[in-house]
Design a protein around this motif. Structure first.
Motif, short mmCIF file in Angstrom:
data_model
loop_
_atom_site.label_atom_id
_atom_site.label_comp_id
_atom_site.label_asym_id
_atom_site.label_seq_id
_atom_site.Cartn_x
_atom_site.Cartn_y
_atom_site.Cartn_z
N THR A 101 0.82 -1.21 0.00
CA THR A 101 0.00 0.00 0.00
C THR A 101 0.86 1.26 0.00
N LEU A 102 1.91 1.25 0.81
CA LEU A 102 2.72 2.45 0.97
C LEU A 102 3.81 2.61 -0.08
N HIS A 103 4.41 1.49 -0.50
CA HIS A 103 5.52 1.60 -1.46
C HIS A 103 5.65 0.29 -2.23
N ARG A 104 5.06 0.25 -3.41
CA ARG A 104 5.01 -0.98 -4.20
C ARG A 104 6.40 -1.49 -4.58
N ASP A 105 7.30 -0.59 -4.97
CA ASP A 105 8.64 -1.02 -5.37
C ASP A 105 9.40 -1.63 -4.20
N LEU A 106 9.32 -0.99 -3.04
CA LEU A 106 9.99 -1.53 -1.86
C LEU A 106 9.40 -2.89 -1.49
N ALA A 107 8.09 -3.01 -1.60
CA ALA A 107 7.43 -4.28 -1.29
C ALA A 107 7.96 -5.38 -2.21
N ALA A 108 8.09 -5.07 -3.49
CA ALA A 108 8.59 -6.07 -4.45
C ALA A 108 10.03 -6.47 -4.11
N VAL A 109 10.85 -5.49 -3.76
CA VAL A 109 12.24 -5.78 -3.39
C VAL A 109 12.29 -6.64 -2.13
N GLU A 110 11.36 -6.41 -1.21
CA GLU A 110 11.30 -7.18 0.04
C GLU A 110 10.72 -8.58 -0.17
N GLY A 111 10.31 -8.90 -1.40
CA GLY A 111 9.79 -10.24 -1.69
C GLY A 111 8.29 -10.39 -1.59
N VAL A 112 7.59 -9.28 -1.44
CA VAL A 112 6.13 -9.33 -1.39
C VAL A 112 5.60 -9.54 -2.80
N ARG A 113 4.68 -10.45 -2.94
CA ARG A 113 4.02 -10.64 -4.23
C ARG A 113 2.92 -9.59 -4.32
N VAL A 114 3.30 -8.42 -4.83
CA VAL A 114 2.46 -7.22 -4.77
C VAL A 114 1.12 -7.42 -5.47
N VAL A 115 1.13 -7.93 -6.68
CA VAL A 115 -0.11 -8.09 -7.43
C VAL A 115 -1.04 -9.05 -6.70
#
Length: 142
Positions: A30-44
């Motif tokens: 929610t707050l930072h999609r790019d950071l989430a992706a780098v952290e391994g979160v499956r954003v989509v």
């Protein structure tokens, strides 16, 4: 109807379980999609699951409470919380507190004053928003 209430409780349990398991992923995406992706979160995947749950909650709530009340309980507590909070976590907490107090306080007030419950709940929530806006303005001046 009883089936609507049971469905609401089951959906509430599902949402709470999802948030308990995926809170960090939801906040990061929610707050930072790019950071989430780098952290391994499956954003989509996280976004889609979250949006599906929000859509289900709204549709069930509209069946039980009506469009105006659901819309007010989605928007006004969040706006109130934004005036009061200093972090995302406290904003979520304030939003939940304002929602619950508006719901139970407005229902009690409607019972005591013999008023329709929906508009009384919305009015109660709006009073909290007005007070939070005033509080924010006073803090900014100090």
């Amino acid at each position: 109807q009883t089936s609507d209430v049971v469905l609401a409780w089951l959906l509430s349990a599902l949402v709470l379980a999802f948030l308990a398991r995926s809170w960090r992923s939801v906040v990061l995406s929610t707050l930072h999609r790019d950071l989430a992706a780098v952290e391994g979160v499956r954003v989509v995947k996280t976004d889609v699951l979250f949006l599906v749950l929000v859509a289900l909650v709204i549709s069930v709530a509209m069946r039980i409470a009506g469009v105006i009340l659901v819309t007010a309980l989605l928007i006004v507590p969040a706006a109130t919380a934004q005036n009061l909070a200093r972090s995302f976590r406290s904003m979520v907490g304030w939003s939940v507190v304002v929602s619950l107090v508006s719901l139970f306080g407005g229902t009690a007030l409607s019972f005591v004053a013999n008023l329709p419950s929906g508009p009384t709940i919305v009015l109660t929530s709006s009073v909290f928003f007005a007070l939070s806006t005033l509080s924010r303005a006073l803090r900014a001046r100090a």
